[in-house]
Scaffold this active site. Structure first.
Site, mmCIF file in Angstrom:
data_model
loop_
_atom_site.group_PDB
_atom_site.id
_atom_site.type_symbol
_atom_site.label_atom_id
_atom_site.label_comp_id
_atom_site.label_asym_id
_atom_site.label_seq_id
_atom_site.Cartn_x
_atom_site.Cartn_y
_atom_site.Cartn_z
ATOM 1 N N ASN A 80 17.506 -34.945 7.219
ATOM 2 C CA ASN A 80 16.794 -36.105 6.683
ATOM 3 C C ASN A 80 15.363 -36.232 7.187
ATOM 4 O O ASN A 80 14.767 -37.304 7.114
ATOM 5 C CB ASN A 80 17.578 -37.386 6.973
ATOM 6 C CG ASN A 80 19.007 -37.293 6.485
ATOM 7 O OD1 ASN A 80 19.926 -37.298 7.282
ATOM 8 N ND2 ASN A 80 19.195 -37.142 5.186
ATOM 9 N N ILE A 87 10.483 -39.240 7.324
ATOM 10 C CA ILE A 87 11.902 -39.510 7.548
ATOM 11 C C ILE A 87 12.517 -40.121 6.294
ATOM 12 O O ILE A 87 12.010 -41.112 5.764
ATOM 13 C CB ILE A 87 12.083 -40.468 8.747
ATOM 14 C CG1 ILE A 87 11.407 -39.876 9.981
ATOM 15 C CG2 ILE A 87 13.561 -40.750 8.999
ATOM 16 C CD1 ILE A 87 11.168 -40.876 11.091
ATOM 17 N N CYS A 88 13.608 -39.520 5.842
ATOM 18 C CA CYS A 88 14.361 -40.045 4.706
ATOM 19 C C CYS A 88 15.460 -40.942 5.264
ATOM 20 O O CYS A 88 16.508 -40.470 5.695
ATOM 21 C CB CYS A 88 14.949 -38.892 3.884
ATOM 22 S SG CYS A 88 15.819 -39.439 2.412
ATOM 23 N N LEU A 89 15.174 -42.231 5.309
ATOM 24 C CA LEU A 89 16.096 -43.211 5.882
ATOM 25 C C LEU A 89 16.020 -44.468 5.040
ATOM 26 O O LEU A 89 14.928 -44.992 4.805
ATOM 27 C CB LEU A 89 15.710 -43.497 7.344
ATOM 28 C CG LEU A 89 16.545 -44.513 8.102
ATOM 29 C CD1 LEU A 89 17.998 -44.053 8.234
ATOM 30 C CD2 LEU A 89 15.952 -44.761 9.484
ATOM 31 N N SER A 120 21.460 -36.567 0.980
ATOM 32 C CA SER A 120 20.121 -36.997 0.594
ATOM 33 C C SER A 120 19.119 -36.207 1.429
ATOM 34 O O SER A 120 18.417 -36.757 2.273
ATOM 35 C CB SER A 120 19.967 -38.499 0.847
ATOM 36 O OG SER A 120 18.668 -38.921 0.511
#
Length: 164
Positions: A80, A87-89, A120
């Site tokens: 992520n 950052i994919c959060l 994701s």
């Protein structure tokens, strides 16, 4: 100039100092309260244990109504985390809420390290290894952890010398 965003950031910083969460630290840069340096320590008992990871946090005047831009400055290998450190959060994107403060953001990122969402992916290779070859994934992460000890901040942008 004292805006609502700046007042909130001062409050966030005071909270961090008075009740610091375990394994994270952050502070505003001396010349700009809208830009912060942060450190996240790898969670104990995980493959990330022992890592010391540097991040930058950029807040807009819309904070806390808009999430900050948070990026790792330390090179990472995680499903992520993008190559540029982004950052994919969910709480930094579509699930953002003004109730989140700096402490909550950093604690969530620290939790993400050992509990990724490979469905994701920001790094498809890390996601594939996490799902298909955990031994190799863990080997790559251990390399990142060891590299974090030697990270002297060479990749820091101008003016980012102040450490969290």
């Amino acid at each position: 100039m004292s805006t609502a965003a700046r007042k909130r950031l001062i409050r966030d910083f005071k909270r961090l100092q008075q009740d610091p969460p375990e394994g994270v630290n952050a502070s505003p840069q001396a010349e700009n309260i809208m830009r912060w340096n942060a450190i996240i320590f790898g969670p104990d008992g995980t493959v990330w244990d022992g890592g010391v990871f540097k991040l930058s946090m950029e807040f807009s005047e819309d904070y806390p109504n808009k999430a900050p831009v948070v990026k790792f400055r330390t090179r990472m290998f995680h499903p992520n985390i993008y190559a540029d450190g982004g950052i994919c959060l969910d709480i930094l994107q579509n699930q953002w809420s003004p109730i989140y403060d700096v402490s909550a953001i950093l604690t969530s990122i620290q939790s993400l390290l050992s509990d990724p969402n490979p469905n994701s992916p920001a790094n498809s290779e890390a996601a594939r290894l996490y799902n298909e070859d955990r031994k190799e994934y863990n080997r790559r992460v251990k390399g990142v952890v060891e590299a974090s000890w030697a990270d002297d901040g060479e990749d820091d942008e101008e003016g980012d010398e102040d450490e969290a």
